[in-house]
Each structure stands twice: as C-alpha cells, then as structure tokens.
Motif scaffolding. Structure first.
Motif, PDB file in Angstrom:
ATOM      1  N   ASP A 196      16.727  -9.321  12.728  1.00  0.00           N
ATOM      2  CA  ASP A 196      15.512 -10.004  12.291  1.00  0.00           C
ATOM      3  C   ASP A 196      14.331  -9.360  13.020  1.00  0.00           C
ATOM      4  OD1 ASP A 196      13.345 -11.717  11.842  1.00  0.00           O
ATOM      5  OD2 ASP A 196      14.576 -13.520  11.975  1.00  0.00           O
TER       6      ASP A 196
ATOM      7  N   TRP B 229      11.063 -10.032  12.306  1.00  0.00           N
ATOM      8  CA  TRP B 229       9.837 -10.780  12.039  1.00  0.00           C
ATOM      9  C   TRP B 229       8.812 -10.647  13.167  1.00  0.00           C
ATOM     10  CZ3 TRP B 229       6.870 -11.924   8.407  1.00  0.00           C
ATOM     11  CH2 TRP B 229       5.857 -12.875   8.552  1.00  0.00           C
TER      12      TRP B 229
ATOM     13  N   ALA C  39      16.172 -13.420   5.247  1.00  0.00           N
ATOM     14  CA  ALA C  39      17.042 -14.595   5.320  1.00  0.00           C
ATOM     15  C   ALA C  39      16.490 -15.587   6.345  1.00  0.00           C
ATOM     16  CB  ALA C  39      18.472 -14.193   5.686  1.00  0.00           C
ATOM     17  N   GLY C  40      16.036 -15.083   7.480  1.00  0.00           N
ATOM     18  CA  GLY C  40      15.454 -15.954   8.493  1.00  0.00           C
ATOM     19  C   GLY C  40      14.207 -16.650   8.004  1.00  0.00           C
ATOM     20  N   LEU C  41      13.357 -15.923   7.285  1.00  0.00           N
ATOM     21  CA  LEU C  41      12.124 -16.523   6.764  1.00  0.00           C
ATOM     22  C   LEU C  41      12.418 -17.590   5.712  1.00  0.00           C
ATOM     23  CD1 LEU C  41       9.958 -13.296   6.454  1.00  0.00           C
ATOM     24  CD2 LEU C  41       9.546 -15.220   7.998  1.00  0.00           C
ATOM     25  N   ALA C  42      13.483 -17.393   4.946  1.00  0.00           N
ATOM     26  CA  ALA C  42      13.826 -18.328   3.880  1.00  0.00           C
ATOM     27  C   ALA C  42      14.708 -19.477   4.371  1.00  0.00           C
ATOM     28  CB  ALA C  42      14.541 -17.586   2.754  1.00  0.00           C
ATOM     29  N   GLY C  43      15.087 -19.436   5.658  1.00  0.00           N
ATOM     30  CA  GLY C  43      15.967 -20.466   6.189  1.00  0.00           C
ATOM     31  C   GLY C  43      17.414 -20.290   5.760  1.00  0.00           C
ATOM     32  N   GLY C  44      17.749 -19.083   5.307  1.00  0.00           N
ATOM     33  CA  GLY C  44      19.112 -18.809   4.850  1.00  0.00           C
ATOM     34  C   GLY C  44      20.040 -18.491   6.003  1.00  0.00           C
ATOM     35  N   ARG C  45      21.326 -18.562   5.710  1.00  0.00           N
ATOM     36  CA  ARG C  45      22.344 -18.238   6.701  1.00  0.00           C
ATOM     37  C   ARG C  45      22.896 -16.854   6.414  1.00  0.00           C
ATOM     38  NH1 ARG C  45      26.775 -22.633   6.730  1.00  0.00           N
ATOM     39  NH2 ARG C  45      27.870 -20.670   6.817  1.00  0.00           N
TER      40      ARG C  45
ATOM     41  N   THR D 248      15.815 -10.383   8.234  1.00  0.00           N
ATOM     42  CA  THR D 248      14.439 -10.873   8.371  1.00  0.00           C
ATOM     43  C   THR D 248      14.092 -11.831   7.242  1.00  0.00           C
ATOM     44  OG1 THR D 248      13.802  -8.818   9.476  1.00  0.00           O
ATOM     45  CG2 THR D 248      12.018 -10.179   8.570  1.00  0.00           C
TER      46      THR D 248
ATOM     47  N   LYS E 279       0.175 -14.765   7.038  1.00  0.00           N
ATOM     48  CA  LYS E 279       1.424 -14.607   7.794  1.00  0.00           C
ATOM     49  C   LYS E 279       1.482 -13.264   8.530  1.00  0.00           C
ATOM     50  CE  LYS E 279       3.343 -18.432   6.309  1.00  0.00           C
ATOM     51  NZ  LYS E 279       3.721 -19.541   7.134  1.00  0.00           N
TER      52      LYS E 279
END
Length: 166
Positions: free
Chosen positions: A62, A64, A46-52, A44, A25
């Motif tokens: 973010d 990433w 949260a975005g990777l985990a699909g969280g809101r 960042t 990754k």
C-alpha cells in the motif's frame, strides 16, 4: 537521459512516470521520487476501498502515503528484484542497484524508431556492476570496486530471491 529503454532492467526501461489526480485527496503538484511499482496499485486501491487482500502473500504494498504526499513518506520496498526473461538481472534498493552479468538489448545510443516503425536492437553484455541510484540514476558509473560491502549485501538478497523465486 536514462540508460537504455523498455525491455531492459536499466532505469530507461523501468523508471516510468505516473500521473494521478484526485482533487481533495492528492495535493496538486505532488512529486514523489520514491521506489514504487505497478504491483503496488492493487493493495493501495484495495486499502482505499476498504477491501480485503487475499490471505496468501502477494506482491505489492500500500503506497497511499507516497501517493497522497504525506511528509516523510518512504518507499515500502527494502529490496526489489528485477527479473527479465526468466532470470534475475538486478537487485534494487532505494539507494543502490546491483546488476548481475547478463545480455541485454540496446539501441547503443541510436535514436528509436519514428512514425511507428521500430529500429533494430543490438545485443550487449554487462558484468557485475553496482550503481549509486541516489547520485547516478542514469547508471553511468560502476562503483562496485569502491563498495564491496554493498555488493556482497545485495548479492545475498539475490541468492535469497533465487532460492525463493528461481
């Protein structure tokens, strides 16, 4: 070496290394010199985990694209406000840092402590100063006289921050 150290708004107190490893990754050997902060980790991850993220405004972006070494990735920070001890000490953009007059702690060029025993800090003062963060990230030369337009633009950012945050 970078100017000053922890507990100051100079780069020696703020510019810290970050090492990340995620095989497959994050490409090995990726180096990023863009402006980012630990406040960016929550959005960042949260975005990777699909969280809101919360609906209210939060600090951080973010990052990433920076972490994953995407070509041409740039800092999401147009401006960053350097608060310390309850006051706005500096305004930072990727290219510039405007330091507002304040007192700061300093080792005054002396080495730090050894064996877990700290040394005493002295107090110094700095006036309004502009530093070129591309060519002088050690913050050695005040270039405010050469760039009054940049000083005024960053002062405006500072006024907006004080109106918003105090």
């Amino acid at each position: 070496s970078l100017r000053e150290g922890k507990g100051t708004m100079f780069e020696g107190g703020m510019r810290e290394p970050c090492i990340m490893n995620w095989p497959g990754k994050i490409p090995a050997g990726t180096v990023c010199g863009e402006l980012a902060t630990t406040m960016d980790l929550l959005p960042t991850f949260a975005g990777l985990a699909g969280g809101r993220l919360p609906e209210h405004k939060i600090d951080g972006h973010d990052i990433w694209p920076l972490v994953s070494g995407q070509p041409g990735a740039k800092s999401p920070w147009e401006v960053w406000y350097c608060y310390f001890n309850g006051g706005l000490c500096a305004v930072r953009t990727p290219e510039w840092k405007l330091v507002f007059p304040h007192t700061y702690r300093s080792l005054d060029g002396r080495p730090g402590g050894t064996g877990g025993i700290p040394v005493k800090y002295g107090q110094k003062e700095i006036g309004l100063s502009l530093f070129d963060m591309v060519n002088d990230y050690n913050e050695t030369t005040d270039v405010s006289a050469e760039h009054p337009d940049i000083v005024e633009r960053l002062k405006q950012y500072g006024e907006q921050a004080r109106a918003d945050l105090g």
